[in-house]
Design a protein around this motif. Structure first.
Motif, PDB file in Angstrom:
ATOM      1  N   ALA A 149      -0.405   2.036  -2.513  1.00 54.58           N
ATOM      2  CA  ALA A 149      -1.753   1.528  -2.253  1.00 54.58           C
ATOM      3  C   ALA A 149      -1.754   0.011  -2.119  1.00 54.58           C
ATOM      4  O   ALA A 149      -2.460  -0.547  -1.279  1.00 54.58           O
ATOM      5  N   MET A 150      -0.955  -0.657  -2.926  1.00 55.12           N
ATOM      6  CA  MET A 150      -0.861  -2.117  -2.818  1.00 55.12           C
ATOM      7  C   MET A 150      -0.286  -2.516  -1.465  1.00 55.12           C
ATOM      8  O   MET A 150      -0.766  -3.472  -0.829  1.00 55.12           O
ATOM      9  N   ARG A 151       0.741  -1.797  -1.006  1.00 51.46           N
ATOM     10  CA  ARG A 151       1.309  -2.098   0.322  1.00 51.46           C
ATOM     11  C   ARG A 151       0.269  -1.853   1.409  1.00 51.46           C
ATOM     12  O   ARG A 151       0.164  -2.628   2.376  1.00 51.46           O
ATOM     13  N   ARG A 152      -0.514  -0.788   1.264  1.00 46.16           N
ATOM     14  CA  ARG A 152      -1.559  -0.470   2.256  1.00 46.16           C
ATOM     15  C   ARG A 152      -2.606  -1.585   2.284  1.00 46.16           C
ATOM     16  O   ARG A 152      -3.051  -2.002   3.362  1.00 46.16           O
ATOM     17  N   ALA A 153      -2.995  -2.062   1.110  1.00 44.71           N
ATOM     18  CA  ALA A 153      -3.974  -3.149   1.050  1.00 44.71           C
ATOM     19  C   ALA A 153      -3.433  -4.400   1.719  1.00 44.71           C
ATOM     20  O   ALA A 153      -4.136  -5.080   2.478  1.00 44.71           O
ATOM     21  N   ALA A 154      -2.167  -4.722   1.443  1.00 40.22           N
ATOM     22  CA  ALA A 154      -1.578  -5.950   1.974  1.00 40.22           C
ATOM     23  C   ALA A 154      -1.437  -5.917   3.481  1.00 40.22           C
ATOM     24  O   ALA A 154      -1.611  -6.933   4.159  1.00 40.22           O
TER      25      ALA A 154
END
Length: 324
Positions: free
Chosen positions: A180-185
């Motif tokens: 999810a963090m990678r998706r946000a970034a």
């Protein structure tokens, strides 16, 4: 890093209600949110239906999904529904997105394999953004394939009628884990996790910034949010009991000490001290989700009127890393 002010939003718990929304909109908050499921085990609503109700029953605040389980929805349909709502509200819609998975039968029912929910969400976000940018869109992806589609949001009659903002609503990624963090970034306009401690939030900020840097992406304008279960009462013990009853069983009978790290509760002074740690970790927009079985408007009112004014932005470090 995050913006230069702290703002509050609220979750319309348990369901969007016209009188509750009218009262909440008179408070010093800037957004109201609700999520939803397709086939929940209880009689609760679906995210876009709830969003439409909130859009119709408010006038000032941003309204958003927290969250829309995007892999369950054909992205072209979701793009049209969300664009129409954003247009009719004059650009007040925000879209919190997540991958879901709590109820596998929802995925079975719509023919979406559970293991594909992550990559389907990524591809759907790309499609939403492309369609909202205007003009014909051709897409040949792993899950979706189409040529020369053009989305035209509906507008109210009249030359001065509101319309969808350029580029469409912001896409705010929810979750707690590294994907999810990678998706946000890489794809999101903001980060809106939940059930996360201040220390974990600080680590997520660093991870997103590192991932964005690796992708060559500038995070200017990125929204650093937190969907925060909490309870604020004049009686601090009542607030702590509310959180324990509301969340303890739902999330595996977590002990009170653990709940306190992820769901602040107590008097306004006590909750403000806990929220200040989130501010120091990078949060600038709190979505207050009342973890209480009743009197949820009281929780939001105390949060907006007595917790928010107690929060302060960290003092910027002077050149050389020393605070002035």
């Amino acid at each position: 890093m995050p913006g230069d002010r702290i703002i509050f939003g609220a979750a319309a718990i348990p369901e969007p209600d016209r009188d509750w929304l009218a009262a909440a909109e008179r408070l010093p908050i800037e957004s109201i949110w609700q999520g939803g499921h397709l086939l929940p085990p209880t009689s609760t609503g679906e995210a876009i239906t709830r969003l439409a109700l909130m859009a119709a029953w408010t006038e000032r605040v941003r309204v958003g999904t927290a969250v829309l389980q995007l892999p369950l929805y054909p992205p072209v349909i979701a793009a049209k529904q969300l664009a129409d709502l954003d247009s009719r509200t004059g650009g007040r819609v925000s879209v919190g997105v997540g991958v879901g998975g709590e109820f596998p039968k929802e995925f079975e029912a719509v023919g979406v394999p559970l293991k594909e929910r992550g990559p389907r969400t990524d591809e759907a976000m790309e499609i939403l953004r492309a369609l909202w940018n205007g003009g014909p869109v051709t897409h040949h992806g792993r899950f979706f394939d189409f040529d020369d589609l053009e989305l035209r949001p509906v507008r109210s009659p009249g030359a001065d009628a509101p319309e969808m903002r350029p580029g469409g609503p912001p896409l705010l990624v929810s979750g707690r884990k590294a994907p999810a963090m990678r998706r946000a970034a890489r794809l999101g306009d903001g980060w809106m996790p939940y059930l996360m401690s201040p220390d974990a939030y600080a680590r997520s900020v660093a991870a997103i910034e590192d991932e964005a840097r690796a992708a060559g992406r500038d995070l200017a304008g990125f929204e650093w949010m937190m969907y925060l279960y909490c309870c604020v009462r004049r009686d601090g013990d009542r607030a702590r009991n509310d959180v324990e009853a509301f969340l303890g069983g739902a999330y595996g009978d977590k002990p009170r000490a653990m709940l306190d790290r992820i769901a602040p509760s107590g008097t306004p002074e006590e909750v403000a001290a806990r929220l200040q740690k989130y501010v120091d970790a990078g949060v600038r927009h709190f979505v207050i989700s009342p973890a209480a079985p009743d009197d949820t408007l009281e929780v939001v009112t105390l949060a907006a009127e007595e917790v928010l004014p107690r929060l302060t932005l960290p003092v910027p470090a002077a050149p050389g890393g020393v605070a002035p």
